[in-house]
Design an enzyme around this catalytic site. Structure first.
Site, PDB file in Angstrom:
ATOM      1  N   GLU A  29      -2.629  -6.040  26.386  1.00 39.93           N
ATOM      2  CA  GLU A  29      -2.802  -4.640  26.000  1.00 39.93           C
ATOM      3  C   GLU A  29      -2.189  -4.415  24.631  1.00 39.93           C
ATOM      4  OE1 GLU A  29      -1.721  -0.108  27.530  1.00 39.93           O
ATOM      5  OE2 GLU A  29      -0.411  -1.788  28.047  1.00 39.93           O
TER       6      GLU A  29
ATOM      7  N   HIS B 163      -6.100   3.580  33.392  1.00 38.70           N
ATOM      8  CA  HIS B 163      -5.135   4.475  34.043  1.00 38.70           C
ATOM      9  C   HIS B 163      -4.363   5.357  33.072  1.00 38.70           C
ATOM     10  CE1 HIS B 163      -3.010   0.818  32.889  1.00 38.70           C
ATOM     11  NE2 HIS B 163      -1.923   1.555  32.804  1.00 38.70           N
ATOM     12  N   ASP B 164      -4.484   5.108  31.775  1.00 30.71           N
ATOM     13  CA  ASP B 164      -3.786   5.913  30.772  1.00 30.71           C
ATOM     14  C   ASP B 164      -4.694   6.927  30.079  1.00 30.71           C
ATOM     15  OD1 ASP B 164      -1.245   4.779  31.074  1.00 30.71           O
ATOM     16  OD2 ASP B 164      -1.703   3.127  29.715  1.00 30.71           O
TER      17      ASP B 164
END
Length: 552
Positions: free
Chosen positions: A266, A327-328
């Site tokens: 990421e 999810h962010d």
């Protein structure tokens, strides 16, 4: 081609996917029970959000033990069972590896903060106060405010790039690297297929802790609440440091020593493309540095074409990847609307490279309003409006009580449109789920869509069109991102056949007569052009998939 090149990654946010234990929180056994669904859907790789022991102050991204499973989420035996059953179905499993920081409750940090003389002191980043008694430098936390917190007991500040209860590990300490390598070995020995490494561009910081220069383009406007203070500086010392690459190379070498595994990393959403590409190294760093380049773009043909053309050209011999949700991020359907979400699905699953999907996007799930008393995300407390809970609501599986997610009230509220659940959408030929399944089936059956070259072609204003081609197969993908009809020239390329349209409310189409393709407003299509030499018959995906209940 490798499995991580041909496959589609599906992120399972563990706490919200499926609850088998009946406590309102998703768990590993819940994933095991839903493996038939994932196989039926047609994805290939399951990326699990953090499952480790944790105080759960940040949904598991505050870890206290990287070599175990949180009791509320399962056991190591459950993980062994998941790996065995997933592999038996041809599914790979990738773990979220959180190694930039730990929880402040981790035994390592408890030892580190106990005394300046403790052997674990240098496992974290401690600095004396500035001459005025304040923070050692001007580094900012991603979640807002200073990245430093003062510890009264030892009289020094510790660094936390994120929340104050998530102290950063000191990756310049050899014992830290070896401890993390032991964690990697622990999970690879158990059979995981690789890792998505959390915030990999934060691992190593500037050794001199220099102040960061101001960002002259800083924009504190309210539509960018997550980054309002974080982006007041240029982050050239606290993230994306050149020394990160050495640490990543060590991790990659270790992962490669186990054979056919994958290292995904990421990066910050706004990492410039030139910097992002350096994380491939000379094919000795990340297999897939997560590409968030599409996320901040306006969802227009011009913006998409410009970025994708540049990315596909500059990536060279490396393998591309794309994502639009996780999810962010706010849900795709909430950002782009119903038709836009369908076009986003078509785009992600037909571009060259590895796509990553977020659980529930295949249902067209939208952001859920979370009452103040049910808010879980600590980001919301630090920066109101930045909370990520609305995109983490539980997966609706059926029309029963609690939507089949659990037998009790879930940890976050379910969405308002509970009738749009898996069981109903699987029977509906016009549903988002049917569209995703048809796209995944089409992608799997097409050599061009899996491994063919990408080339954008001329298209009317507001339309983005590209070819995916191998020597024996050619696919045209066209997206009309406007509210008006348009015509796309086939230049001429008959015979051609429309295999799939995102507008399931329109009449079905098959062979195209003439040399132009009609596109309705907000319609995307996949067209088989030319006559490839295929040993097997081409699947008739122009008709709706036969409705059937997914195995559960």
């Amino acid at each position: 081609m490798r499995w991580w090149q041909t496959g589609v990654i599906y992120e399972v946010f563990l706490r919200s996917f499926a609850d088998a234990s009946g406590d309102g929180v998703g768990d590993v056994q819940g994933v095991i029970q839903r493996l038939p669904y994932l196989e039926w859907l047609g994805v290939d790789v399951i990326w699990l959000s953090p499952l480790y022991p944790s105080p759960m102050r940040d949904s598991g991204y505050d870890v206290t033990d990287l070599c175990d499973v949180h009791p509320a989420l399962g056991t190591l035996a459950d993980m062994d069972q998941l790996l065995k059953e997933a592999h038996g179905r041809g599914l790979r499993v990738v773990l979220d590896l959180v190694i930039n920081h730990t929880s402040a409750e981790h035994p390592w940090f408890q030892r580190s903060r106990s005394s300046r003389e403790d052997p674990y002191r240098n496992w974290y980043i401690w600095r004396d106060p500035a001459p005025d008694g304040g923070a050692p430098n001007n580094w900012q936390s991603v979640t807002g405010g200073s990245a430093w917190s003062f510890d009264e007991h030892t009289g020094q500040y510790y660094l936390h790039s994120f929340l104050p209860f998530q102290p950063d590990l000191n990756w310049r300490e050899p014992q830290v690297r070896e401890a993390v390598h032991d964690v990697v070995r622990f999970w690879l020995d158990r059979g995981v297929d690789g890792f998505r490494i959390d915030m990999v561009d934060f691992l190593v910081k500037d050794a001199d802790f220099r102040d960061e220069p101001p960002n002259l383009d800083y924009d504190p406007s309210p539509d960018k609440p997550w980054y309002s203070s974080w982006y007041q500086n240029q982050h050239i010392y606290s993230s994306n440091h050149p020394d990160c690459h050495g640490a990543i190379k060590e991790l990659r070498a270790l992962i490669d020593s186990y054979g056919d595994r994958v290292a995904i990393g990421e990066l910050d959403f706004h990492t410039p493309l030139a910097d992002q590409l350096t994380y491939f190294g000379d094919d000795d760093e990340l297999h897939l540095p997560f590409n968030f380049g599409l996320v901040p773009l306006p969802f227009t043909a011009e913006a998409l074409r410009s970025y994708i053309d540049e990315y596909d050209t500059k990536i060279g011999q490396h393998w591309p990847n794309y994502t639009l949700g996780n999810h962010d991020l706010p849900r795709i359907a909430s950002r782009f609307g119903e038709h836009g979400a369908r076009l986003a699905a078509l785009l992600l699953l037909t571009l060259r490279g590895t796509p990553t999907l977020y659980y529930g996007d295949e249902l067209g799930m939208t952001n859920v309003t979370v009452p103040p008393e049910q808010i879980q995300d600590p980001w919301e407390d630090r920066q109101p409006g930045s909370g990520r809970d609305p995109a983490r609501s539980p997966m609706p599986w059926d029309g029963g009580h609690h939507a089949g997610f659990s037998t009790v009230e879930p940890w976050l509220p379910l969405g308002p449109n509970r009738q749009h659940h898996v069981a109903a959408q699987a029977q509906d030929p016009a549903s988002p789920l049917t569209l995703y399944r048809r796209l995944l089936t089409l992608r799997r059956s097409s050599r061009a869509l899996v491994g063919g070259e990408y080339r954008s072609i001329a298209a009317p204003d507001g339309c983005f069109a590209y070819l995916r081609e191998t020597p024996d197969e050619s696919m045209l993908v066209a997206l009309n991102l406007t509210d008006r009809e348009t015509e796309l020239s086939l230049n001429p390329r008959p015979p051609a056949r429309v295999l799939l349209s995102t507008r399931t409310d329109l009449p079905e189409r098959g062979p195209i007569s003439g040399t132009s393709l009609h596109l309705a407003a907000w319609e995307g299509v996949v067209v088989h052009v030319g006559t490839p030499a295929r040993p097997e018959p081409w699947p008739d995906l122009a008709a709706p998939a036969t409705p059937r209940e997914p195995a559960t």
